[in-house]
Design a protein around this motif. Structure first.
Motif, mmCIF file in Angstrom:
data_model
loop_
_atom_site.group_PDB
_atom_site.id
_atom_site.type_symbol
_atom_site.label_atom_id
_atom_site.label_comp_id
_atom_site.label_asym_id
_atom_site.label_seq_id
_atom_site.Cartn_x
_atom_site.Cartn_y
_atom_site.Cartn_z
ATOM 1 N N LYS A 1 2.710 11.458 -6.896
ATOM 2 C CA LYS A 1 2.027 10.748 -7.993
ATOM 3 C C LYS A 1 3.026 10.314 -9.070
ATOM 4 C CE LYS A 1 -2.418 13.135 -7.490
ATOM 5 N NZ LYS A 1 -3.389 14.078 -8.126
ATOM 6 N N ILE B 1 0.986 5.338 0.617
ATOM 7 C CA ILE B 1 0.339 6.535 1.159
ATOM 8 C C ILE B 1 1.328 7.697 1.123
ATOM 9 C CG2 ILE B 1 -1.282 5.272 2.639
ATOM 10 C CD1 ILE B 1 0.580 5.752 4.989
ATOM 11 N N ARG C 1 0.847 -1.193 0.000
ATOM 12 C CA ARG C 1 0.000 0.000 0.000
ATOM 13 C C ARG C 1 0.883 1.243 0.000
ATOM 14 N NH1 ARG C 1 -3.769 1.666 5.147
ATOM 15 N NH2 ARG C 1 -4.779 3.507 4.259
ATOM 16 N N ASP D 1 -2.670 5.556 -2.791
ATOM 17 C CA ASP D 1 -3.964 5.502 -2.086
ATOM 18 C C ASP D 1 -4.358 6.932 -1.709
ATOM 19 O OD1 ASP D 1 -6.187 5.050 -0.574
ATOM 20 O OD2 ASP D 1 -5.244 3.648 0.833
ATOM 21 N N GLU D 2 -5.185 7.552 -2.564
ATOM 22 C CA GLU D 2 -5.560 8.947 -2.327
ATOM 23 C C GLU D 2 -6.742 9.085 -1.374
ATOM 24 O OE1 GLU D 2 -5.522 11.679 -5.543
ATOM 25 O OE2 GLU D 2 -4.516 10.286 -6.889
ATOM 26 N N ARG D 3 -7.330 7.957 -0.949
ATOM 27 C CA ARG D 3 -8.430 8.032 0.019
ATOM 28 C C ARG D 3 -7.917 8.287 1.424
ATOM 29 N NH1 ARG D 3 -10.790 2.220 -0.876
ATOM 30 N NH2 ARG D 3 -8.531 1.896 -0.672
ATOM 31 N N ASP D 4 -6.657 7.955 1.652
ATOM 32 C CA ASP D 4 -6.099 8.065 2.999
ATOM 33 C C ASP D 4 -4.880 8.979 2.965
ATOM 34 O OD1 ASP D 4 -5.978 7.599 5.682
ATOM 35 O OD2 ASP D 4 -4.909 5.698 5.530
ATOM 36 N N ARG D 5 -5.151 10.268 2.771
ATOM 37 C CA ARG D 5 -4.069 11.254 2.725
ATOM 38 C C ARG D 5 -3.736 11.751 4.129
ATOM 39 N NH1 ARG D 5 -4.973 15.514 -2.229
ATOM 40 N NH2 ARG D 5 -4.683 14.052 -3.969
#
Length: 583
Positions: free
Chosen positions: A29, A5, A3, A40-44
């Motif tokens: 990116k 982050i 994963r 994983d851009e949902r958990d910045r």
């Protein structure tokens, strides 16, 4: 596939408009695309405008959240964290910085720094060369921040020492200027609102009531608000009333992260500077408002309509508990005066109808005020002020003599140092007392606290519910009474014993209990009621004979008093430990 982050940070909110944020996000990116990973851009994790030099990001920011998730297992071992450089994570001193990086690695996290393309994990940190590289990188980041901080501190110190205003851009919200080289100008609409706040406070309004009125009437806040602020609140009114910038004064403060760690307001530096800002209120209004605040501090204001004009002053004559006023919308008594211990079921103290006590007590206070608080009172206060000023001058001269003695002995004589500290404490106490006396002096008009219309107006507005004009009159009445009266002991339907601020005591006979007659003298078969015997008044009789014993009034201890008692206890315990060790 692991994963991925990212963690993004910049130190100052001023950088929000720059390229720092977008540069870090885009670089993360690009690294993922180049290495075949998906970010994983949902958990910045982002700490925007948060300092890493003070360690705030690791203590309460998103970096702290990231560490917590690592410990709880929400972020699994093997996860890769992308950062621009190690100094985005921390710029703290070397011991804390190394511990933070090692903690992340030991939790199973791999840190990738884009500035040098390195990976930092447990395997890498076992290599001596890589470990020393990380130490040097962290040290360089801390030193860079330390040098910047030192330059800023020196610049501010230079401006303070030279009395310049250019280096200090912040000022109260009612002042503006075109640039840092221009003089401050008063924003009159906002300044007028500040004056309203002080006038209302001087008239007896508390901070909550002032804030409520400001909201109801739509006053624009005269302070500099953050974007998330909701406008007027009681704390804002209190801050305005404590801010000596309204008198043109400025107090320099050290606001480094080390200072903020000790106190949210930082540390004061030097003496307050007069005429630093344009003055917007007079000393007379300031003193009236401060005296009003000090007077209202006799009790916590829960009666927002000021129905209880004796709030914080009236106590049960039998047990010393505070008397509560329970208002009644129906019935002839308007309110009941009840012992708080009786309400709690602890005692059987009698309750009394307010309309059988209020007129006699108010009349007694009025008559005493007219007879005893005339121009001689103002003269007495002036004499006390002069005496305090002389005492402070003498103490300061003694402080100078002790300071010379300390300098000559090189601080070797401990008794001199202790005496110097003791004298400084005494001077501060005298200055506080002098400030209170000056406030009291500002409150005394030419003749008396109460005017001739006092009693008539008081009774007219005393029981009118939910009326703004009546509420203002009751607030003013409460303030006037509190300036004159120290304590009122109530013996229901018998006696009110009043102690005034000057120590004088006055017994007041109260009306006996009597319901309004429902007899109609015009009725066809009317018979006059039989006369009722007047009840005995044992407490009045004891007061007249000088045999009445009054209980101690159970006043609520302030937070400051409780804190001082705690500190005193801690000091005594430490002193006892030192004596034990010395023995």
């Amino acid at each position: 596939m692991p994963r991925i982050i990212s963690y993004t940070r910049y130190s100052s909110s001023k950088q929000a408009g720059g390229a720092s944020y977008s540069r870090q996000v885009e670089a993360a990116k690009e690294w993922c695309e180049k290495n075949g990973y998906t970010l994983d851009e949902r958990d910045r994790y982002e700490d925007l405008g948060v300092s890493a030099y003070s360690g705030k990001n690791a203590k309460k920011g998103d970096l702290f959240t990231l560490q917590s998730k690592l410990q709880s297992g929400e972020i699994e071992p093997g996860t890769i964290l992308i950062v621009e450089a190690l100094d985005r994570i921390t710029r703290e001193a070397l011991p804390k910085a190394v511990n933070l990086l090692m903690g992340l690695a030991n939790s199973g996290l791999t840190v990738v720094t884009l500035s040098d393309g390195r990976k930092w994990d447990t395997e890498t940190m076992e290599d001596l060369g890589a470990f020393m590289t990380s130490v040097l990188t962290l040290y360089r980041g801390h030193q860079e921040s330390e040098q910047k901080s030192d330059r800023v501190r020196k610049a501010f110190k230079k401006h303070r020492d030279e009395g310049l205003q250019q280096g200090f851009g912040s000022a109260p919200g009612w002042l503006t200027r075109e640039d840092k080289h221009s003089p401050w100008k008063v924003d009159e609409p906002k300044a007028e609102i500040v004056r309203k706040v002080f006038e209302l406070s001087a008239a007896g309004y508390g901070s909550k009531l002032i804030a409520k009125r400001a909201k109801d009437e739509g006053w624009p806040p005269p302070t500099r608000l953050r974007e998330e602020s909701e406008g007027w609140h009681a704390q804002m009114a209190g801050q305005i009333l404590r801010n000596r910038a309204v008198l043109g004064e400025h107090q320099h403060r050290i606001r480094t992260h080390e200072a903020h760690a000790q106190s949210w307001a930082g540390f004061t530096v030097g003496e307050p500077i007069k005429d630093y800002y344009p003055r917007i209120i007079s000393d007379e209004l300031w003193n009236r408002a401060r005296a009003s605040i000090r007077t209202r501090a006799v009790a916590k204001r829960r009666d927002v309509h000021y129905y209880n004009v004796f709030s914080g002053l009236m106590y049960c004559g039998l047990c010393g508990a505070p008397i509560h006023r329970k208002s009644e919308r129906t019935g002839h008594s308007h309110a009941q005066l009840q012992c708080s211990d009786k309400l709690a079921g602890k005692t059987e103290c009698k309750t009394m109808a307010a309309n059988r006590a209020d007129p006699d007590i108010l009349r007694a206070i009025y008559e005493y005020s007219i007879g005893a608080l005339g121009s001689s009172s103002a003269a007495a206060v002036s004499a006390d002020v002069e005496a305090l000023e002389v005492a402070i001058t003498e103490k300061l001269e003694e402080c100078d003599r002790i300071a010379d003695a300390v300098a000559k002995t090189g601080g070797r004589v401990q008794s001199f140092i202790k005496k110097s500290i003791s004298l400084e404490d005494e001077v501060e106490a005298l200055k506080m007392q002098l400030a209170e006396m000056r406030e009291q002096q500002a409150l005394l008009p030419a003749n008396t606290v109460f005017d001739d219309a006092f009693l008539t107006e008081a009774m007219a507005y005393l029981y009118i519910p939910e009326d703004e004009a009546a509420k203002e009159k009751r607030a003013e009445l409460h303030l006037k009474i509190a300036r004159v009266v120290e304590t009122i002991w109530l013996f229901s339907y018998d006696l009110a014993y009043i102690q005034y601020k000057d120590g004088a005591m006055q017994p007041v006979m109260l009306q006996h209990k009597q319901l309004p007659s429902r007899v109609n003298p015009n009725a066809k078969y009317h018979k006059p009621p039989k006369p009722r015997p007047v009840p005995e008044k044992p407490y009045w009789r004891a007061a007249m004979a000088g045999e009445l014993l009054l209980p101690e009034a159970r006043r609520a201890s302030s937070f400051r008093k409780k804190k001082l008692k705690t500190l005193l206890l801690e000091y005594e315990e430490e002193a006892e430990e030192r004596r034990y060790v010395d023995a």
